[in-house]
Design a protein around this motif. Structure first.
Motif, PDB file in Angstrom:
ATOM      1  N   SER A  79       0.926  -1.377   0.027  1.00 15.58           N
ATOM      2  CA  SER A  79       0.051  -0.022  -0.038  1.00 15.58           C
ATOM      3  C   SER A  79       0.946   1.192  -0.042  1.00 15.58           C
ATOM      4  CB  SER A  79      -0.853   0.061   1.203  1.00 15.58           C
ATOM      5  OG  SER A  79      -0.174  -0.082   2.384  1.00 15.58           O
ATOM      6  N   SER A  80       1.710   1.303   0.649  1.00 12.90           N
ATOM      7  CA  SER A  80       2.724   2.384   0.790  1.00 12.90           C
ATOM      8  C   SER A  80       3.477   2.691  -0.650  1.00 12.90           C
ATOM      9  CB  SER A  80       4.059   1.964   1.659  1.00 12.90           C
ATOM     10  OG  SER A  80       3.458   2.167   3.026  1.00 12.90           O
ATOM     11  N   GLY A  81       3.858   1.520  -1.346  1.00 13.98           N
ATOM     12  CA  GLY A  81       4.495   1.752  -2.575  1.00 13.98           C
ATOM     13  C   GLY A  81       3.305   2.291  -3.528  1.00 13.98           C
ATOM     14  N   ALA A  82       2.206   1.587  -3.474  1.00 11.78           N
ATOM     15  CA  ALA A  82       1.140   1.987  -4.306  1.00 11.78           C
ATOM     16  C   ALA A  82       0.712   3.386  -4.325  1.00 11.78           C
ATOM     17  CB  ALA A  82      -0.275   1.099  -4.048  1.00 11.78           C
ATOM     18  N   ALA A  83       0.701   3.962  -2.892  1.00 12.61           N
ATOM     19  CA  ALA A  83       0.346   5.234  -2.708  1.00 12.61           C
ATOM     20  C   ALA A  83       1.291   6.324  -3.546  1.00 12.61           C
ATOM     21  CB  ALA A  83       0.284   5.665  -1.117  1.00 12.61           C
ATOM     22  N   GLY A  84       2.672   5.708  -3.271  1.00 12.46           N
ATOM     23  CA  GLY A  84       3.706   6.595  -3.827  1.00 12.46           C
ATOM     24  C   GLY A  84       3.472   6.616  -5.512  1.00 12.46           C
ATOM     25  N   TRP A  85       3.281   5.556  -5.953  1.00 11.27           N
ATOM     26  CA  TRP A  85       3.006   5.467  -7.314  1.00 11.27           C
ATOM     27  C   TRP A  85       1.843   6.104  -8.067  1.00 11.27           C
ATOM     28  CZ3 TRP A  85      -1.187   3.263 -10.406  1.00 11.27           C
ATOM     29  CH2 TRP A  85      -1.100   3.073 -11.805  1.00 11.27           C
ATOM     30  N   LEU A  86       0.632   6.306  -7.322  1.00 15.29           N
ATOM     31  CA  LEU A  86      -0.447   7.157  -7.434  1.00 15.29           C
ATOM     32  C   LEU A  86      -0.112   8.520  -7.545  1.00 15.29           C
ATOM     33  CD1 LEU A  86      -3.000   5.348  -5.625  1.00 15.29           C
ATOM     34  CD2 LEU A  86      -3.013   5.427  -8.143  1.00 15.29           C
ATOM     35  N   LEU A  87       0.562   8.934  -6.765  1.00 24.26           N
ATOM     36  CA  LEU A  87       1.134  10.655  -6.459  1.00 24.26           C
ATOM     37  C   LEU A  87       2.144  10.656  -7.612  1.00 24.26           C
ATOM     38  CD1 LEU A  87       1.237  13.127  -5.355  1.00 24.26           C
ATOM     39  CD2 LEU A  87       2.807  12.331  -3.666  1.00 24.26           C
ATOM     40  N   GLU A  88       2.845   9.634  -8.025  1.00 18.62           N
ATOM     41  CA  GLU A  88       3.891  10.033  -9.382  1.00 18.62           C
ATOM     42  C   GLU A  88       2.991  10.196 -10.362  1.00 18.62           C
ATOM     43  OE1 GLU A  88       7.590   7.441  -7.629  1.00 18.62           O
ATOM     44  OE2 GLU A  88       6.080   6.082  -9.202  1.00 18.62           O
ATOM     45  N   GLN A  89       2.128   9.316 -10.496  1.00 19.77           N
ATOM     46  CA  GLN A  89       1.394   9.262 -11.850  1.00 19.77           C
ATOM     47  C   GLN A  89       0.470  10.516 -12.049  1.00 19.77           C
ATOM     48  OE1 GLN A  89       1.433   6.737 -14.266  1.00 19.77           O
ATOM     49  NE2 GLN A  89       3.213   6.151 -12.923  1.00 19.77           N
ATOM     50  N   TRP A  90       0.021  11.223 -10.759  1.00 21.03           N
ATOM     51  CA  TRP A  90      -0.647  12.596 -10.895  1.00 21.03           C
ATOM     52  C   TRP A  90       0.244  13.625 -11.030  1.00 21.03           C
ATOM     53  CZ3 TRP A  90      -2.432  15.133  -5.726  1.00 21.03           C
ATOM     54  CH2 TRP A  90      -2.975  16.289  -6.011  1.00 21.03           C
ATOM     55  N   ALA A  91       1.554  13.319 -10.756  1.00 18.22           N
ATOM     56  CA  ALA A  91       2.504  14.531 -11.001  1.00 18.22           C
ATOM     57  C   ALA A  91       2.901  14.441 -12.616  1.00 18.22           C
ATOM     58  CB  ALA A  91       3.991  14.289 -10.085  1.00 18.22           C
ATOM     59  N   LEU A  92       3.193  13.215 -13.028  1.00 17.74           N
ATOM     60  CA  LEU A  92       3.371  13.112 -14.390  1.00 17.74           C
ATOM     61  C   LEU A  92       2.275  13.293 -15.249  1.00 17.74           C
ATOM     62  CD1 LEU A  92       5.063   9.347 -14.329  1.00 17.74           C
ATOM     63  CD2 LEU A  92       6.106  11.720 -15.138  1.00 17.74           C
ATOM     64  N   GLY A  93       1.171  13.787 -14.682  1.00 19.27           N
ATOM     65  CA  GLY A  93      -0.029  14.508 -15.684  1.00 19.27           C
ATOM     66  C   GLY A  93      -1.070  13.256 -16.110  1.00 19.27           C
ATOM     67  N   LYS A  94      -0.737  12.017 -15.682  1.00 21.90           N
ATOM     68  CA  LYS A  94      -1.751  11.082 -16.109  1.00 21.90           C
ATOM     69  C   LYS A  94      -2.984  10.988 -15.341  1.00 21.90           C
ATOM     70  CE  LYS A  94       1.980   9.156 -18.377  1.00 21.90           C
ATOM     71  NZ  LYS A  94       2.579   8.021 -17.865  1.00 21.90           N
ATOM     72  N   VAL A  95      -3.074  11.672 -14.379  1.00 18.55           N
ATOM     73  CA  VAL A  95      -4.534  11.869 -13.712  1.00 18.55           C
ATOM     74  C   VAL A  95      -4.590  13.215 -13.303  1.00 18.55           C
ATOM     75  CG1 VAL A  95      -5.623  11.242 -11.428  1.00 18.55           C
ATOM     76  CG2 VAL A  95      -3.990   9.589 -12.397  1.00 18.55           C
ATOM     77  N   LEU A  96      -5.689  14.148 -13.499  1.00 16.52           N
ATOM     78  CA  LEU A  96      -5.960  15.282 -13.197  1.00 16.52           C
ATOM     79  C   LEU A  96      -5.042  16.354 -13.519  1.00 16.52           C
ATOM     80  CD1 LEU A  96      -7.183  15.264  -9.535  1.00 16.52           C
ATOM     81  CD2 LEU A  96      -8.589  14.929 -11.838  1.00 16.52           C
ATOM     82  N   PRO A  97      -4.593  16.502 -15.193  1.00 13.96           N
ATOM     83  CA  PRO A  97      -3.529  17.121 -15.488  1.00 13.96           C
ATOM     84  C   PRO A  97      -3.444  18.781 -15.295  1.00 13.96           C
ATOM     85  CG  PRO A  97      -4.924  16.222 -17.315  1.00 13.96           C
ATOM     86  CD  PRO A  97      -5.517  15.700 -16.091  1.00 13.96           C
ATOM     87  N   ASP A  98      -4.671  19.180 -14.973  1.00 12.86           N
ATOM     88  CA  ASP A  98      -4.746  20.549 -14.670  1.00 12.86           C
ATOM     89  C   ASP A  98      -4.211  20.906 -13.251  1.00 12.86           C
ATOM     90  OD1 ASP A  98      -5.956  20.845 -17.214  1.00 12.86           O
ATOM     91  OD2 ASP A  98      -8.013  20.963 -16.474  1.00 12.86           O
ATOM     92  N   THR A  99      -4.132  19.801 -12.401  1.00 15.43           N
ATOM     93  CA  THR A  99      -3.520  20.142 -11.225  1.00 15.43           C
ATOM     94  C   THR A  99      -2.163  19.661 -11.036  1.00 15.43           C
ATOM     95  OG1 THR A  99      -4.577  17.881 -10.394  1.00 15.43           O
ATOM     96  CG2 THR A  99      -5.813  20.063 -10.055  1.00 15.43           C
ATOM     97  N   ARG A 100      -1.467  19.449 -12.201  1.00 15.51           N
ATOM     98  CA  ARG A 100      -0.144  18.757 -12.057  1.00 15.51           C
ATOM     99  C   ARG A 100       0.982  19.595 -11.244  1.00 15.51           C
ATOM    100  NH1 ARG A 100       4.411  18.201 -16.658  1.00 15.51           N
ATOM    101  NH2 ARG A 100       5.527  16.366 -15.612  1.00 15.51           N
TER     102      ARG A 100
END
Length: 360
Positions: A79-100
């Motif tokens: 779960s810790s690794g997954a939480a980090g991965w989700l934040l990474e995907q957000w930062a990469l613009g894969k999720v909610l790109p307007d809030t990158r």
């Protein structure tokens, strides 16, 4: 906050390493602010609750406790690794790109939180500052130093003399430099390399660093060989040993180089450290302490008290002078130089990757 890498569309080539360098710089600048909820605190909260549930369900059956410990380890690290991965995907613009931009800022803060360079230095220096001076009240100063030391070591500090306090500070500074700084930095740099070559859907710097921090927190909270933890903490302790194994040996290989010693002398010190650290029950703690002891030419190890038990640790760099407050300060500065060396090597690796990609 405007980040130096916030304008990049894709974290490839040199950019992931710039992100890690920015996180390491932020850690050195501000450390771990006490007003901010730390990810490790959240991990510890879940470990305590999962432990209580596991002990209630497994009772005193060793096989059930081992199984429960393995389940806790998988859940927490995963779960810790997954939480980090989700934040990474957000930062990469894969999720909610307007809030990158928000995600990039959070990613930088999260990466910095996985490193303990400044916080370790602050804790060790607090012990040294409280040591008795010629003009201070010996008993009051010793009491303050023992109290400061008790926050960062597992041994009983209540009866320690001033030289024993300094030795304990040196040993925790050398061991925790690997556990708290270089091991998570290694996993960050590995994640940066994965991104640098173009695999941005894979776990990156934060996912790997938070996965490691989860295993490390499990080991620090459950990895005691007593009571029910003899079985419940086995999986977390073994995983932590595994994840620290390579970073610890890279520290042993590169620390003499950071101290300005030549390759031949560095290799000789590495062999001496491996010999001295081998009797330690931990596959990593003995080596990490030993390489610092040999590079700085100070003797570490000896008898430590844990509650009502005395444990004799192997002597490291036997025959050298005992550590002093000055040599402990030198140890902290040496860790700073080694961290800089690792970051420079990482940046060079990113430049090579970017160059090769640009010629294809």
């Amino acid at each position: 906050m405007t980040l130096p890498f916030s304008g990049v569309d894709s974290f490839t080539g040199i950019h992931p390493f710039l992100l890690v360098i920015a996180a390491a710089s932020l850690d050195r600048l501000v450390g771990d602010p006490r007003w901010c909820l730390h990810p490790v605190v959240v991990m510890g909260w879940w470990i305590n609750r999962l432990r209580r549930l596991a002990e209630r369900l497994a009772g005193e059956r060793p096989w059930a406790l081992r199984l429960a410990g393995a389940v806790i380890t998988v859940l927490l690290v995963g779960s810790s690794g997954a939480a980090g991965w989700l934040l990474e995907q957000w930062a990469l613009g894969k999720v909610l790109p307007d809030t990158r931009p928000i995600a990039l800022t959070l990613l930088l803060l999260a990466l910095a939180s996985a490193l303990a360079g400044r916080s370790l230095e602050q804790a060790v220096r607090a012990v040294l500052r409280a040591l008795p001076s010629p003009e201070s009240a010996q008993s009051e100063a010793l009491s303050a130093s023992r109290t400061a030391l008790s926050w960062i070591v597992g041994r009983d500090t209540r009866e320690l003399s001033s030289p024993e306090i300094v030795r304990a500070a040196a040993e925790t500074a050398s061991e925790n430099a690997v556990d708290g700084l270089f091991a998570p930095l290694f996993w960050m740099l590995l994640g940066a390399l994965i991104w640098a070559v173009g695999y941005q859907a894979a776990p990156g710097p934060l996912a790997l660093a938070w996965g490691f921090k989860a295993a490390s927190t499990l080991d620090s909270m459950l990895g005691y060989r007593q009571g029910l933890l003899r079985w419940l903490g086995t999986a977390g302790a073994r995983l932590d040993d595994l994840l620290v194994w390579l970073p610890c040996r890279l520290v042993a290989l590169t620390l003499p180089l950071a101290a300005g010693l030549g390759p031949q002398r560095s290799w000789a010190l590495l062999q001496s450290a491996r010999r001295d650290g081998a009797p330690d029950p931990s596959p990593n703690a003995g080596l990490s302490q030993a390489i610092y002891a040999h590079v700085l030419q100070i003797q570490l190890g000896g008898t430590n008290r844990y509650g009502d038990q005395c444990k004799r640790k192997p002597l490291l760099a036997a025959g050298c002078s005992p550590p002093t407050a000055t040599t402990v300060q030198a140890m902290l500065r040496l860790s700073q130089r080694l961290e800089l060396l690792w970051l420079v090597v990482g940046l060079g690796l990113g430049w090579v990757v970017a160059t090769v990609a640009g010629t294809q």
